[in-house]
Design a protein around this motif. Structure first.
Motif: not given
Length: 88
Positions: A31-44
């Motif tokens: 995710t190139d250390d994109d925390r917004t993307t990581l959070l979105g994945a965890f929410l999914d």
């Protein structure tokens, strides 16, 4: 050591271990250390476990647990054959 300090230290250790799992899964790099993307994945993932898809949450957890156990087993085997103890 005071109870609140011990609890805080245990919580910090737990959170560091969870972050290590994110790293171990390759998600930081993917995710190139994109925390917004990581959070979105965890929410999914959380949504899936709350039943917002066709697969039963218990089946998802079973499948994910097997994959995690397999990854840990690979690491242990790698450590055994190379004599290494880190996974970086």
């Amino acid at each position: 050591m005071r109870d609140w300090a011990k609890a805080r230290r245990e919580r910090t250790h737990h959170l560091i271990e969870l972050g290590g799992l994110v790293q171990k899964a390759g998600l930081v790099d993917l995710t190139d250390d994109d925390r917004t993307t990581l959070l979105g994945a965890f929410l999914d993932i959380a949504g899936q476990l709350q039943g917002s898809n066709d697969t039963a949450p218990v089946d998802l957890k079973t499948r994910w647990r097997r994959a995690g156990l397999h990854a840990f087993d690979r690491d242990r085997e790698h450590d055994r054959t190379t004599g290494r103890r880190d996974h970086d």
